[in-house]
Design an enzyme around this catalytic site. Structure first.
Site, PDB file in Angstrom:
ATOM      1  CB  CYS A   1      25.476  55.888 172.900  1.00  0.00           C
ATOM      2  SG  CYS A   1      27.097  55.731 173.200  1.00  0.00           S
TER       3      CYS A   1
ATOM      4  CG  HIS B   1       8.329  45.960 169.887  1.00  0.00           C
ATOM      5  ND1 HIS B   1       7.361  44.343 169.274  1.00  0.00           N
ATOM      6  CD2 HIS B   1       7.499  45.621 171.175  1.00  0.00           C
ATOM      7  CE1 HIS B   1       6.395  43.992 169.792  1.00  0.00           C
ATOM      8  NE2 HIS B   1       6.534  44.273 171.230  1.00  0.00           N
TER       9      HIS B   1
ATOM     10  CG  ASN C   1      -4.270  37.264 160.273  1.00  0.00           C
ATOM     11  OD1 ASN C   1      -3.352  36.737 159.702  1.00  0.00           O
ATOM     12  ND2 ASN C   1      -2.627  38.436 161.813  1.00  0.00           N
TER      13      ASN C   1
ATOM     14  N   GLY D   1      -2.797  42.014 160.983  1.00  0.00           N
ATOM     15  CA  GLY D   1      -1.682  41.507 160.842  1.00  0.00           C
ATOM     16  C   GLY D   1      -1.038  41.732 161.721  1.00  0.00           C
TER      17      GLY D   1
ATOM     18  CD  GLU E   1      -1.104  31.867 158.521  1.00  0.00           C
ATOM     19  OE1 GLU E   1       0.094  32.077 157.872  1.00  0.00           O
ATOM     20  OE2 GLU E   1      -0.470  32.359 159.508  1.00  0.00           O
TER      21      GLU E   1
HETATM   22  C1  BV8 Z   1       9.365  40.949 177.671  1.00  0.00           C
HETATM   23  C2  BV8 Z   1      12.113  44.429 167.613  1.00  0.00           C
HETATM   24  C3  BV8 Z   1      10.193  41.230 179.936  1.00  0.00           C
HETATM   25  C4  BV8 Z   1      13.243  43.561 167.303  1.00  0.00           C
HETATM   26  C5  BV8 Z   1      10.295  42.734 168.417  1.00  0.00           C
HETATM   27  C6  BV8 Z   1      11.941  33.657 176.423  1.00  0.00           C
HETATM   28  C7  BV8 Z   1      12.282  34.256 176.867  1.00  0.00           C
HETATM   29  C8  BV8 Z   1      12.462  35.214 177.194  1.00  0.00           C
HETATM   30  C9  BV8 Z   1      11.536  36.141 176.612  1.00  0.00           C
HETATM   31  C10 BV8 Z   1      10.342  35.614 176.720  1.00  0.00           C
HETATM   32  C11 BV8 Z   1      10.327  34.066 176.931  1.00  0.00           C
HETATM   33  N1  BV8 Z   1       8.309  33.761 176.350  1.00  0.00           N
HETATM   34  C12 BV8 Z   1       8.614  34.400 176.430  1.00  0.00           C
HETATM   35  C13 BV8 Z   1       8.725  35.821 176.249  1.00  0.00           C
HETATM   36  C14 BV8 Z   1       8.553  37.419 176.105  1.00  0.00           C
HETATM   37  C15 BV8 Z   1       8.630  37.386 174.960  1.00  0.00           C
HETATM   38  C16 BV8 Z   1       8.141  37.449 173.849  1.00  0.00           C
HETATM   39  O1  BV8 Z   1       6.789  37.187 174.069  1.00  0.00           O
HETATM   40  N2  BV8 Z   1       8.210  36.242 173.297  1.00  0.00           N
HETATM   41  C17 BV8 Z   1       7.533  35.280 172.045  1.00  0.00           C
HETATM   42  C18 BV8 Z   1       8.002  35.044 170.673  1.00  0.00           C
HETATM   43  C19 BV8 Z   1       6.339  34.154 172.739  1.00  0.00           C
HETATM   44  N3  BV8 Z   1       8.536  39.197 174.517  1.00  0.00           N
HETATM   45  C20 BV8 Z   1       9.619  39.637 174.894  1.00  0.00           C
HETATM   46  O2  BV8 Z   1      10.739  39.803 175.384  1.00  0.00           O
HETATM   47  C21 BV8 Z   1       9.560  41.376 175.568  1.00  0.00           C
HETATM   48  N4  BV8 Z   1      10.384  41.951 176.732  1.00  0.00           N
HETATM   49  O3  BV8 Z   1       8.822  40.058 177.938  1.00  0.00           O
HETATM   50  O4  BV8 Z   1      10.468  42.009 178.716  1.00  0.00           O
HETATM   51  C22 BV8 Z   1      11.154  42.321 181.119  1.00  0.00           C
HETATM   52  C23 BV8 Z   1      10.243  42.546 182.083  1.00  0.00           C
HETATM   53  C24 BV8 Z   1      10.565  43.575 182.150  1.00  0.00           C
HETATM   54  C25 BV8 Z   1      12.206  44.071 183.020  1.00  0.00           C
HETATM   55  C26 BV8 Z   1      13.246  43.357 181.680  1.00  0.00           C
HETATM   56  C27 BV8 Z   1      12.445  42.193 181.177  1.00  0.00           C
HETATM   57  C28 BV8 Z   1      10.096  42.570 174.209  1.00  0.00           C
HETATM   58  C29 BV8 Z   1       8.976  41.902 172.530  1.00  0.00           C
HETATM   59  C30 BV8 Z   1       9.944  42.571 171.710  1.00  0.00           C
HETATM   60  C31 BV8 Z   1      11.084  42.094 171.070  1.00  0.00           C
HETATM   61  N5  BV8 Z   1      10.976  42.444 169.616  1.00  0.00           N
HETATM   62  N6  BV8 Z   1      11.073  43.402 167.705  1.00  0.00           N
HETATM   63  C32 BV8 Z   1      12.900  43.687 165.386  1.00  0.00           C
HETATM   64  O5  BV8 Z   1      11.491  44.548 165.543  1.00  0.00           O
HETATM   65  O6  BV8 Z   1      14.308  43.645 164.885  1.00  0.00           O
HETATM   66  S1  BV8 Z   1       9.136  41.612 168.355  1.00  0.00           S
HETATM   67  C33 BV8 Z   1       8.973  41.038 166.738  1.00  0.00           C
HETATM   68  O7  BV8 Z   1       7.800  39.795 166.910  1.00  0.00           O
HETATM   69  C34 BV8 Z   1       8.442  42.180 165.945  1.00  0.00           C
HETATM   70  O8  BV8 Z   1       8.066  43.729 166.044  1.00  0.00           O
HETATM   71  C35 BV8 Z   1       6.578  41.880 164.864  1.00  0.00           C
HETATM   72  O9  BV8 Z   1       5.923  42.315 165.152  1.00  0.00           O
HETATM   73  C36 BV8 Z   1       6.708  41.166 166.468  1.00  0.00           C
HETATM   74  C37 BV8 Z   1       5.045  40.337 166.236  1.00  0.00           C
HETATM   75  O10 BV8 Z   1       5.487  39.162 165.095  1.00  0.00           O
HETATM   76  P1  BV8 Z   1       4.494  39.787 164.335  1.00  0.00           P
HETATM   77  O11 BV8 Z   1       3.816  41.151 163.983  1.00  0.00           O
HETATM   78  O12 BV8 Z   1       2.837  39.586 164.339  1.00  0.00           O
HETATM   79  O13 BV8 Z   1       4.284  39.029 163.111  1.00  0.00           O
HETATM   80  P2  BV8 Z   1       4.654  37.353 162.713  1.00  0.00           P
HETATM   81  O14 BV8 Z   1       5.243  37.768 161.669  1.00  0.00           O
HETATM   82  O15 BV8 Z   1       4.571  37.093 163.804  1.00  0.00           O
HETATM   83  O16 BV8 Z   1       2.656  37.690 162.461  1.00  0.00           O
HETATM   84  C38 BV8 Z   1       2.424  38.107 160.629  1.00  0.00           C
HETATM   85  C39 BV8 Z   1       1.427  37.930 160.915  1.00  0.00           C
HETATM   86  O17 BV8 Z   1       0.232  38.627 159.813  1.00  0.00           O
HETATM   87  C40 BV8 Z   1       0.096  36.644 160.851  1.00  0.00           C
HETATM   88  O18 BV8 Z   1      -0.234  36.426 161.703  1.00  0.00           O
HETATM   89  C41 BV8 Z   1       0.084  37.035 159.194  1.00  0.00           C
HETATM   90  O19 BV8 Z   1      -0.867  35.861 159.157  1.00  0.00           O
HETATM   91  C42 BV8 Z   1      -0.530  37.663 159.611  1.00  0.00           C
HETATM   92  N7  BV8 Z   1      -0.325  38.426 158.077  1.00  0.00           N
HETATM   93  C43 BV8 Z   1       0.433  37.748 156.686  1.00  0.00           C
HETATM   94  N8  BV8 Z   1       0.455  38.716 155.511  1.00  0.00           N
HETATM   95  C44 BV8 Z   1      -0.925  39.683 156.046  1.00  0.00           C
HETATM   96  C45 BV8 Z   1      -1.261  39.550 156.663  1.00  0.00           C
HETATM   97  N9  BV8 Z   1      -1.899  40.430 158.031  1.00  0.00           N
HETATM   98  C46 BV8 Z   1      -3.160  40.660 157.162  1.00  0.00           C
HETATM   99  N10 BV8 Z   1      -2.503  41.356 155.647  1.00  0.00           N
HETATM  100  C47 BV8 Z   1      -1.802  41.154 155.203  1.00  0.00           C
HETATM  101  N11 BV8 Z   1      -1.050  40.699 153.906  1.00  0.00           N
HETATM  102 ZN    ZN Z   2      28.010  57.551 173.091  1.00  0.00          ZN
END
Ligand code: BV8
Ligand code: ZN
Length: 247
Positions: A132, A124, A218, A192, A220
């Site tokens: 740019c 990501h 994890n 994670g 959870e």
């Molecule tokens: C794509 C960068 C297509 C930015 C991130 C409707 C509309 C639009 C899109 C979609 C839609 N429905 C589905 C989609 C696809 C979408 C998607 O998957 N959405 C989800 C919400 C359903 N995906 C996309 O849009 C992707 N692109 O599909 O493009 C396309 C194809 C061709 C041409 C054009 C388009 C792009 C997805 C990337 C988004 N960017 N990040 C930034 O960071 O600023 S995603 C963001 O979520 C972060 O990267 C993050 O890492 C990621 C996933 O979340 P997690 O890392 O899992 O974090 P989370 O908080 O969820 O969970 C934490 C976990 O850790 C928990 O389980 C917890 O229990 C656990 N935990 C907590 N403490 C601990 C632990 N585990 C271990 N130890 C601990 N101590």
């Molecule tokens: Zn430029």
């Protein structure tokens, strides 16, 4: 309960040692013990916005200043954070397994780099790079706080964070590297991450279908927990170092 976790750790350690191609897909939970809020956990809010509202091209087009204020705040949190024992353990596993271990991360915080992982696919993007919107130049920028918000390129184009937003395609190079690693894995560790974001989460299915055994670290459950041979319900910073003991 503790016996079950210890038994799981002993058997996962053995699998980690004997596997030829290990993949670790990491998410925000790996950085939680470094003090960086996860996306969907309690601390994931900023000024009552959800990440999904700000990490989109539409939000940036509508209000680049607001989106950059969010990234500037996150960069401030991340630059004061240190890699935690979970990051350090993943770097040590790479040192011990060399080419047989690859980290694929969804995180943009750069903590795996700082911990020492080099076989690293950043799905990501990277919060420390800007791109740019006019000329496409990608630059490393570690200014905390940013001197100008929103920042501009010498060509006068608007700079954006060089990360992949919701609705944006992943970089083909990174995605191909991740698919290649997942397809050849004999052990796939999901660490994670809530495994809700695609296409990243789809890598688990790819690995599992190619015959990899799946391990989840994890506190959870995740949508892949039913398919996991190991479900270690605890913190990455506590469990990963235990995998290195009596290696
Ligand atoms: C794509 C960068 C297509 C930015 C991130 C409707 C509309 C639009 C899109 C979609 C839609 N429905 C589905 C989609 C696809 C979408 C998607 O998957 N959405 C989800 C919400 C359903 N995906 C996309 O849009 C992707 N692109 O599909 O493009 C396309 C194809 C061709 C041409 C054009 C388009 C792009 C997805 C990337 C988004 N960017 N990040 C930034 O960071 O600023 S995603 C963001 O979520 C972060 O990267 C993050 O890492 C990621 C996933 O979340 P997690 O890392 O899992 O974090 P989370 O908080 O969820 O969970 C934490 C976990 O850790 C928990 O389980 C917890 O229990 C656990 N935990 C907590 N403490 C601990 C632990 N585990 C271990 N130890 C601990 N101590
Ligand atoms: Zn430029």
């Amino acid at each position: 309960m503790l016996d079950a976790i210890n038994a799981g750790i002993d058997s996962l350690r053995a699998a980690l040692r004997e596997s030829k191609a290990v993949v670790a897909l990491t998410g925000a939970g790996v950085s939680a013990e470094s003090g960086i809020p996860t996306f969907r956990g309690a601390g994931g809010l900023w000024r009552s916005f959800r990440p999904e509202q700000l990490a989109t091209p539409e939000a940036f087009a509508r209000d680049p200043r607001l989106v950059w204020e969010w990234y500037d705040w996150r960069r401030g949190v991340i630059c004061r954070a240190e890699p935690n024992p979970g990051h350090a353990a993943l770097a040590e596993i790479e040192r011990r397994k060399g080419g047989g271990f690859t980290v694929i991360t969804q995180n943009v915080d750069g903590l795996h780099d700082r911990a020492g992982n080099r076989r690293l696919v950043k799905l990501h993007g990277d919060i420390w790079r800007t791109r740019c919107v006019e000329c496409g130049t990608v630059t490393l920028n570690h200014d905390v706080p940013l001197t100008v918000i929103p920042p501009h390129c010498p060509c006068d184009g608007l700079l954006r964070p060089d990360v992949i937003w919701f609705g944006e395609a992943l970089s083909a190079l990174e995605w191909e590297g991740a698919v290649e690693a997942a397809r050849h894995a004999d052990l796939f560790m999901l660490i994670g991450t809530s495994a809700m974001v695609y296409p990243a989460a789809g890598l688990v299915e790819l690995g599992h279908e190619a015959g990899a055994r799946v391990a989840i670290i994890n506190p959870e459950t995740t949508p892949f927990s039913e398919r996991a041979q190991w479900r270690l319900e605890g913190a990455a910073g506590e469990i990963l170092p235990l995998l290195l003991e009596s290696w």
